[in-house]
Design a protein around this motif. Structure first.
Motif: not given
Length: 348
Positions: A56-71
């Motif tokens: 469920m977190t993936w469905h949320y986080i994928k729309d926040l990007g793009p990202f240069d880094y994931l920490i």
């Protein structure tokens, strides 16, 4: 850990990084993003299982990007999910290992497998102690691991005159001319509280020392305290800013941990000019120069701890000089600004 994470994130945001925080909590909660300066904050509750929560977190986080880094800040859910998310997002993974993140996982089979995969996938891994760094490199020689110590934000850690006055009055009313040893933070097995009680009980310093403890203790440790042959004050866990006046009551801070990261208590005490008596592991060994700005004893060795304690008592007025030497080191090498500069250097 939360304190360190907040400090690091705030520091990186101040120098220009836009950071989106995803915070897992043990309580189910509604997804609601709060806009913050240079990023945002989203609290996500643990629901049903690790796999369901992370899907469920993936469905949320994928729309926040793009990202240069994931920490990933080392927590178990983060360690499981971050390497996969980084692959799916086609971005670089950075792992921040504090203290317990490594110690609690390396000897727990299921957690160790997740940690190993995360470190093998990481573009960079940051460790807060050289001892942890050495363990990582010997375990996974191919990992790109770097030592970056904790820092302290001195702008928010300066005592007021009322706090100084409170500490003077507290000492006069509670301990008189005794030396006050402080143990502050999470008072539990890994922190060596039982070891400390057993070791100090075998000294003859009862008339010379008062012990100030601030933090939650287990029923077992409370029972041990009942048999402590020293005068002591036990306070519940307090907000760190409420604790400052109690730091100032102490002649030394004792950190008898069996393993650590780099404890904020050490930096907070040092910034106030309070010397450290600590086990010779992890971040304490990185910061403290024995007999210069503190004293170190062999981890878990009662005889050596007692000898070190007697050595401290024999210092007399040199105790204050030791505290001031530690304060000078903290101010010139271990501030939040130093910490941010080191992270920025390697991330860039």
């Amino acid at each position: 850990m939360a304190q360190s994470c907040d400090r690091i994130i705030n520091g990186l945001r101040k120098v220009g990084y836009v950071i989106e925080i995803i915070h897992f909590t043990s309580q189910p909660s509604r997804k609601e993003r709060k806009t913050q300066k240079m990023g945002g904050y989203t609290c996500l509750g643990f629901v049903e299982s690790e796999s369901h929560t992370l899907n469920m977190t993936w469905h949320y986080i994928k729309d926040l990007g793009p990202f240069d880094y994931l920490i990933s800040f080392g927590g178990h859910l983060s360690i499981i999910g971050a390497p996969i998310y980084a692959r799916w997002l086609e971005t670089k993974l950075i792992v921040f290992l504090r203290g317990n993140d490594f110690d609690a996982s390396i000897f727990t089979l299921r957690k160790r497998e997740a940690l190993q995969y995360a470190l093998e996938e990481a573009h960079l891994t940051f460790s807060v102690s050289n001892e942890k760094l050495q363990k990582i490199n010997r375990w996974l020689p191919q990992s790109n691991s770097i030592y970056v110590p904790n820092g302290i934000d001195l702008s928010e850690w300066t005592p007021t005159q009322s706090e100084i006055g409170y500490s003077i009055n507290w000492r006069n009313e509670n301990i008189g001319n005794k030396i006050c040893l402080g143990l502050i933070g999470q008072l539990k097995i890994k922190k060596g509280i039982q070891f400390f009680i057993d070791a100090i009980n075998k000294t003859n310093l009862q008339e010379e020392i008062h012990i100030l403890l601030a933090g939650d203790v287990s029923d077992e440790d409370q029972e041990a305290l009942d048999y402590l042959s020293f005068s002591y004050t036990l306070m519940p866990f307090l907000d760190r800013f409420e604790l400052m006046k109690y730091y100032l009551c102490c002649d030394a801070m004792v950190i008898p941990s069996f393993y650590e990261g780099m404890p904020n208590v050490m930096l907070e005490a040092g910034a106030l000019g309070i010397p450290i008596i600590a086990s010779n592991v992890d971040g304490m060994a990185d910061v403290i120069t024995p007999s210069v700005d503190g004293l170190l004893f062999q981890v878990g060795n009662e005889d050596n701890f007692r000898k070190t304690l007697y050595d401290f008592m024999a210092l007399g007025s040199k105790r204050e000089e030791m505290g001031q030497a530690l304060k000078e080191k903290i101010v010139t090498q271990f501030t939040a600004e130093h910490e941010t500069q080191r992270y920025q250097k390697f991330i860039q």
